[in-house]
Design an enzyme around this catalytic site. Structure first.
Site, PDB file in Angstrom:
ATOM      1  N   TRP A 185       0.853  -1.188   0.000  1.00  0.00           N
ATOM      2  CA  TRP A 185       0.000   0.000   0.000  1.00  0.00           C
ATOM      3  C   TRP A 185       0.887   1.235   0.000  1.00  0.00           C
ATOM      4  CZ3 TRP A 185      -0.145   3.916   3.747  1.00  0.00           C
ATOM      5  CH2 TRP A 185      -1.083   4.929   3.489  1.00  0.00           C
ATOM      6  N   GLU A 226      -3.246  -3.077  -2.282  1.00  0.00           N
ATOM      7  CA  GLU A 226      -4.281  -2.435  -1.477  1.00  0.00           C
ATOM      8  C   GLU A 226      -4.621  -1.033  -1.974  1.00  0.00           C
ATOM      9  OE1 GLU A 226      -5.231  -1.488   3.246  1.00  0.00           O
ATOM     10  OE2 GLU A 226      -3.189  -1.955   2.608  1.00  0.00           O
ATOM     11  N   LYS A 228      -7.181   2.620  -1.553  1.00  0.00           N
ATOM     12  CA  LYS A 228      -7.711   3.484  -0.507  1.00  0.00           C
ATOM     13  C   LYS A 228      -8.449   4.643  -1.155  1.00  0.00           C
ATOM     14  CE  LYS A 228      -6.226   5.468   3.908  1.00  0.00           C
ATOM     15  NZ  LYS A 228      -5.057   5.726   4.798  1.00  0.00           N
ATOM     16  N   ASP A 262      -9.624  -3.733   2.214  1.00  0.00           N
ATOM     17  CA  ASP A 262      -9.598  -3.207   3.580  1.00  0.00           C
ATOM     18  C   ASP A 262     -10.975  -2.662   3.908  1.00  0.00           C
ATOM     19  OD1 ASP A 262      -9.342  -1.083   5.688  1.00  0.00           O
ATOM     20  OD2 ASP A 262      -7.254  -1.733   5.666  1.00  0.00           O
ATOM     21  N   HIS A 265     -11.435   1.217   3.747  1.00  0.00           N
ATOM     22  CA  HIS A 265     -10.832   2.004   2.682  1.00  0.00           C
ATOM     23  C   HIS A 265     -11.789   2.427   1.578  1.00  0.00           C
ATOM     24  CE1 HIS A 265      -6.242   1.251   3.272  1.00  0.00           C
ATOM     25  NE2 HIS A 265      -6.842   1.689   4.359  1.00  0.00           N
ATOM     26  N   HIS A 289      -8.334  -7.137   4.988  1.00  0.00           N
ATOM     27  CA  HIS A 289      -7.928  -6.375   6.160  1.00  0.00           C
ATOM     28  C   HIS A 289      -9.182  -6.049   6.966  1.00  0.00           C
ATOM     29  CE1 HIS A 289      -3.655  -4.690   5.210  1.00  0.00           C
ATOM     30  NE2 HIS A 289      -3.713  -6.016   5.207  1.00  0.00           N
ATOM     31  N   ASP A 297     -11.501   6.378   7.061  1.00  0.00           N
ATOM     32  CA  ASP A 297     -10.576   5.290   7.357  1.00  0.00           C
ATOM     33  C   ASP A 297      -9.812   5.581   8.643  1.00  0.00           C
ATOM     34  OD1 ASP A 297      -8.897   3.067   7.185  1.00  0.00           O
ATOM     35  OD2 ASP A 297      -7.400   4.218   6.084  1.00  0.00           O
ATOM     36  N   ASP A 299      -9.435   3.353  11.179  1.00  0.00           N
ATOM     37  CA  ASP A 299      -8.818   2.142  11.727  1.00  0.00           C
ATOM     38  C   ASP A 299      -9.165   1.914  13.190  1.00  0.00           C
ATOM     39  OD1 ASP A 299      -7.377   0.943   9.529  1.00  0.00           O
ATOM     40  OD2 ASP A 299      -6.111   2.712   9.539  1.00  0.00           O
ATOM     41  N   ASP A 329      -6.083  -4.878  10.935  1.00  0.00           N
ATOM     42  CA  ASP A 329      -5.334  -3.644  10.692  1.00  0.00           C
ATOM     43  C   ASP A 329      -6.057  -2.489  11.379  1.00  0.00           C
ATOM     44  OD1 ASP A 329      -3.763  -1.597   9.816  1.00  0.00           O
ATOM     45  OD2 ASP A 329      -4.366  -1.699   7.720  1.00  0.00           O
TER      46      ASP A 329
END
Length: 422
Positions: A185, A226, A228, A262, A265, A289, A297, A299, A329
């Protein structure tokens, strides 16, 4: 504590009437590997020998809860404490900036021996090791880009980093006897929409091509690409967009190059659970993820929420659970970091088990017969099934703590260990 065994027998009786084998579900859930991310323990700071450890490249942690790990030894000790309460098969996911060397090593010069402590630790725990190039938090990680940078020297530097990471991945696989999954990423993008949106993507493609061409002899390494939507300071344009990454994976036509999805994302109206079937129509595997976004995003610690459950229900329905590389993640610096690890990892495993305790075959048969009314009724009825009784039994059998039993020991560890870190 209530009688866990007795409750489990009642739950088995409940599920048996719908043809669900609870013991089989537990067995599958237990054997499904989850790759635990090391960077929750120190807020993604890493262990590089450098003066400036500030995060850059759209990465940001919030909070300053005391007791974070300050070096590799403390980090692994904290992981050891956390995994006591995380049942099931685990892997360890390491970022390149968790290098442990006696002197400073530039990222394009990292070598397998710089991660030997992680290898030794993983082998002692019979775990596989996964790896990630760290294209952020570095003087050469600037708004001008990394793998997509127009400055050729900078782009070549990051290509060399990617090449080094794939070689380290092969070493991990050789040393542990388990395949290594590498996630690629980049934080490349722009705060405003640039006039030239194509050239950076052509350079990113060129960089990935060069990385894979230079390491085409690497064995037992799986590479996730990956995407985003945006990052902090990169709100309007992301070079590695979903369309770019999916296009690269499909065009590469190589089994080791797969799509990374993800859960945080994408736009709020997009869900990974809805994307899985489309990706699996064309690809054999996906790198997942597991994280939790709150409006963007961010996390957050994985929750046992609707989307997390929907992701694993979809994988089970498609028969693709075993084809999916599952990794967590997230990074929360506002709470006890071990609590964050345990909570998010347990919720991920919990979602897998819950998905396996659904009447999948019955619902598929109802759908095939055209009885969508009954399909809906069955789906809604199972939202109230006694799943937690099965989960408690599983945790008890794995000595991972039933309910919130594990909290007392984590608090004691904080008192005895974490609180003494300055």
């Amino acid at each position: 504590m209530y009688n866990v065994e007795k409750a489990y027998e009642l739950a088995k009786e409940y599920y048996a009437q719908y043809g669900i084998d609870v013991d089989k579900a537990i067995e599958i859930a237990d054997k499904t590997p989850i790759s635990m991310h090391c960077w929750q323990g120190d807020d993604v700071n890493g262990t590089e020998l450098k003066e400036n450890k500030a995060l850059t490249g759209g990465i940001q942690t919030t909070g300053n809860y005391p007791g974070k790990a300050r070096n590799g030894e403390e980090l692994r000790a904290d992981i050891d404490e956390a995994i006591k309460f995380i049942p099931g098969t685990l892997r360890m996911n390491v970022h390149a900036n968790y290098i442990e060397a006696d002197t400073f090593v530039e990222r394009d010069q990292i070598k397998p021996e710089h991660y030997q402590k992680w290898v030794d630790w993983a082998n002692a725990h019979d775990m596989g090791l996964d790896f990630n190039p760290t294209y952020f938090a570095h003087p050469k990680s600037t708004p001008a880009g990394t793998l997509s940078c127009a400055d050729e020297k900078t782009r070549e530097f990051w290509v060399r980093h990617g090449i080094a990471c794939r070689k380290i991945g092969q070493y991990f696989a050789e040393q542990t006897g388990k395949k290594c999954v590498i996630n690629h990423w980049t934080p490349d993008g722009d705060k405003e929409v640039p006039f030239d949106t194509l050239s950076p993507r052509l350079r990113l493609k060129k960089s990935y091509d060069e990385i894979f061409a230079a390491t085409e002899d690497c064995k037992d390494v799986i590479d996730g690409i990956e995407s985003k939507v945006f990052g902090i300071g990169l709100e309007s344009y992301t070079v590695g967009s979903h369309e770019f990454c999916m296009g690269y994976v499909m065009n590469a036509n190589k089994d080791h190059i797969i799509m990374t999805l993800d859960a945080g994302h994408y736009h709020p109206t997009q869900t990974v659970s809805a994307m899985l079937a489309g990706i699996y129509t064309f690809n054999k595997s996906v790198l997942l993820h597991v994280t939790r976004a709150v409006r963007w995003d961010s996390d957050h610690v994985v929750g046992f929420d609707d989307e997390t459950r929907a992701i694993f229900e979809e994988l089970v329905r498609m028969g693709k659970l075993s084809d999916t590389y599952i990794a967590t993640d997230y990074f929360d610096a506002s709470i006890n970091r071990i609590t964050a690890w345990v909570t998010g990892m347990r919720n991920t495993r919990k979602a897998i088990l819950a998905a396996l305790l659904q009447p999948i075959q019955t619902e598929k048969a109802l759908e095939a017969s055209g009885d969508v009314s009954a399909r809906l009724a069955w789906k809604e009825e199972f939202k109230a099934s006694p799943f937690s009784l099965v989960w408690d039994y599983y945790c008890a059998k794995k000595n991972a703590g039933v309910g919130l039993e594990w909290m007392d020991e984590v608090k004691q560890y904080e008192k005895d260990v974490l609180s003494k870190r300055v």
